[in-house]
Design a protein around this motif. Structure first.
Motif, mmCIF file in Angstrom:
data_model
loop_
_atom_site.group_PDB
_atom_site.id
_atom_site.type_symbol
_atom_site.label_atom_id
_atom_site.label_comp_id
_atom_site.label_asym_id
_atom_site.label_seq_id
_atom_site.Cartn_x
_atom_site.Cartn_y
_atom_site.Cartn_z
ATOM 1 N N ASN A 263 0.867 -1.181 0.000
ATOM 2 C CA ASN A 263 0.000 0.000 0.000
ATOM 3 C C ASN A 263 0.907 1.235 0.000
ATOM 4 O O ASN A 263 1.180 1.826 1.042
ATOM 5 N N PRO A 264 1.405 1.637 -1.184
ATOM 6 C CA PRO A 264 2.488 2.624 -1.256
ATOM 7 C C PRO A 264 2.013 4.072 -1.276
ATOM 8 O O PRO A 264 2.614 4.904 -1.974
ATOM 9 N N ASP A 265 0.999 4.401 -0.567
ATOM 10 C CA ASP A 265 0.488 5.776 -0.565
ATOM 11 C C ASP A 265 1.563 6.727 -0.029
ATOM 12 O O ASP A 265 2.084 6.540 1.074
ATOM 13 N N GLY A 266 1.878 7.762 -0.815
ATOM 14 C CA GLY A 266 2.865 8.753 -0.427
ATOM 15 C C GLY A 266 4.300 8.360 -0.716
ATOM 16 O O GLY A 266 5.211 9.164 -0.487
ATOM 17 N N GLN A 267 4.557 7.171 -1.207
ATOM 18 C CA GLN A 267 5.911 6.725 -1.497
ATOM 19 C C GLN A 267 6.320 7.130 -2.912
ATOM 20 O O GLN A 267 5.510 7.586 -3.725
ATOM 21 N N LYS A 268 7.605 6.951 -3.199
ATOM 22 C CA LYS A 268 8.120 7.181 -4.547
ATOM 23 C C LYS A 268 7.616 6.085 -5.488
ATOM 24 O O LYS A 268 7.514 4.925 -5.108
ATOM 25 N N PHE A 269 7.335 6.474 -6.709
ATOM 26 C CA PHE A 269 6.854 5.501 -7.681
ATOM 27 C C PHE A 269 7.976 4.538 -8.071
ATOM 28 O O PHE A 269 9.079 4.954 -8.402
ATOM 29 N N ASP A 270 7.683 3.250 -8.019
ATOM 30 C CA ASP A 270 8.636 2.195 -8.373
ATOM 31 C C ASP A 270 7.996 1.325 -9.457
ATOM 32 O O ASP A 270 7.006 0.635 -9.209
ATOM 33 N N PRO A 271 8.529 1.368 -10.678
ATOM 34 C CA PRO A 271 7.896 0.604 -11.762
ATOM 35 C C PRO A 271 7.920 -0.905 -11.544
ATOM 36 O O PRO A 271 7.164 -1.636 -12.206
ATOM 37 N N TYR A 272 8.793 -1.395 -10.635
ATOM 38 C CA TYR A 272 8.841 -2.826 -10.365
ATOM 39 C C TYR A 272 7.754 -3.268 -9.382
ATOM 40 O O TYR A 272 7.457 -4.461 -9.285
ATOM 41 N N GLU A 273 7.174 -2.312 -8.666
ATOM 42 C CA GLU A 273 6.158 -2.657 -7.666
ATOM 43 C C GLU A 273 4.823 -1.969 -7.906
ATOM 44 O O GLU A 273 3.808 -2.390 -7.358
ATOM 45 N N HIS A 274 4.825 -0.918 -8.724
ATOM 46 C CA HIS A 274 3.619 -0.119 -8.919
ATOM 47 C C HIS A 274 3.284 -0.025 -10.406
ATOM 48 O O HIS A 274 4.180 -0.088 -11.253
ATOM 49 N N GLU A 275 2.020 0.165 -10.665
ATOM 50 C CA GLU A 275 1.547 0.389 -12.032
ATOM 51 C C GLU A 275 0.744 1.691 -12.048
ATOM 52 O O GLU A 275 -0.275 1.813 -11.348
ATOM 53 N N ALA A 276 1.229 2.640 -12.827
ATOM 54 C CA ALA A 276 0.599 3.956 -12.865
ATOM 55 C C ALA A 276 -0.679 3.899 -13.698
ATOM 56 O O ALA A 276 -0.645 3.518 -14.868
ATOM 57 N N VAL A 277 -1.775 4.285 -13.070
ATOM 58 C CA VAL A 277 -3.060 4.333 -13.767
ATOM 59 C C VAL A 277 -3.263 5.707 -14.398
ATOM 60 O O VAL A 277 -3.800 5.828 -15.505
ATOM 61 N N PHE A 278 -2.813 6.739 -13.727
ATOM 62 C CA PHE A 278 -2.928 8.106 -14.253
ATOM 63 C C PHE A 278 -1.835 8.960 -13.634
ATOM 64 O O PHE A 278 -1.249 8.608 -12.593
ATOM 65 N N HIS A 279 -1.550 10.105 -14.292
ATOM 66 C CA HIS A 279 -0.625 11.105 -13.777
ATOM 67 C C HIS A 279 -1.385 12.438 -13.675
ATOM 68 O O HIS A 279 -2.076 12.831 -14.618
ATOM 69 N N ALA A 280 -1.218 13.095 -12.559
ATOM 70 C CA ALA A 280 -1.925 14.362 -12.355
ATOM 71 C C ALA A 280 -1.136 15.234 -11.391
ATOM 72 O O ALA A 280 -0.500 14.723 -10.465
ATOM 73 N N PRO A 281 -1.160 16.555 -11.615
ATOM 74 C CA PRO A 281 -0.489 17.459 -10.667
ATOM 75 C C PRO A 281 -1.310 17.566 -9.378
ATOM 76 O O PRO A 281 -2.533 17.705 -9.411
ATOM 77 N N VAL A 282 -0.630 17.486 -8.259
ATOM 78 C CA VAL A 282 -1.279 17.582 -6.951
ATOM 79 C C VAL A 282 -0.515 18.625 -6.146
ATOM 80 O O VAL A 282 0.701 18.498 -5.950
#
Length: 217
Positions: A164-183
């Protein structure tokens, strides 16, 4: 006494000056020189006329060289075979170890869907409704929470860990990006939202977490 000494000296002189002895002495010297010369010549001839190896000796020498080459070749092939066998043994052992660790991978994937349903069921119940005034809903909710906790314990026992990587750095080996948005207020490249948790089995990503990633404005 003096007369005896004079006679002895005369006799010695006579023997030394004897013609026979003088004639024999050159012959002895010549004979010794000839023998020495003959002996020296014989040694030189022996060295110069050293016999060549026979055909049998040559054949044995060639056979020895061939056997040494064959032995070297067989030794090299034996060493290579040992190395190949050791590599095969290590690969086989690794495959066996991986099979023990990840043999339940397919079964775990199927159970992940059950865990997702339990998680969504508990999240969909309003906390304001879970009170003693509504005992049936409270008992159902508590049962769902206990089941979810128990299934996570079973997962952990077998090496399955939730991501549950909420707030962590994106890691392509563990995460799959569904969308990108400025926050606003969040660093680009971090995870702003987790739409579906992921799981790792013994350190290997079994299912990547579906996330939304912050991008630069």
């Amino acid at each position: 006494m003096a007369n005896w000494c004079v006679r002895a000296v005369r006799q010695s002189y006579t023997v030394i000056s004897s013609p026979t002895l003088l004639r024999a002495t050159p012959r002895l010297l010549c004979t010794a020189a000839q023998q020495k010369s003959a002996g020296s010549g014989t040694e030189e001839q022996n060295v110069a006329q050293k016999p060549e190896p026979s055909a049998a000796e040559k054949a044995l020498t060639e056979e020895k060289m061939q056997l040494e080459e064959q032995l070297k070749d067989v030794t090299d092939r034996y060493k290579r075979a040992l190395a190949d066998t050791e590599n095969l043994r290590q690969r086989s052992q690794k495959m066996i170890d991986d099979a023990k660790l990840y043999g339940i991978q397919g079964f775990c994937k199927d159970l992940l869907e059950v865990a997702d349903i339990l998680e969504k069921a508990t999240e969909s119940v309003p906390q304001s409704e879970v009170t003693a005034a509504n005992p049936h809903l409270k008992n159902l909710y508590d049962g769902l929470v206990m089941t979810e906790v128990q299934i996570q314990k079973v997962f952990s026992k077998h090496g399955l860990v939730k991501l549950n990587p909420d707030g962590q750095k994106f890691d392509p080996y563990e995460h799959e990006a569904v969308f990108h948005a400025p926050v606003e207020g969040k660093e680009p490249g971090t995870i702003a939202l987790v739409t579906k948790v992921g799981y790792k089995l013994h350190g290997r990503t079994l299912r990547p977490a579906l996330v939304g990633v912050v991008k630069a404005p």
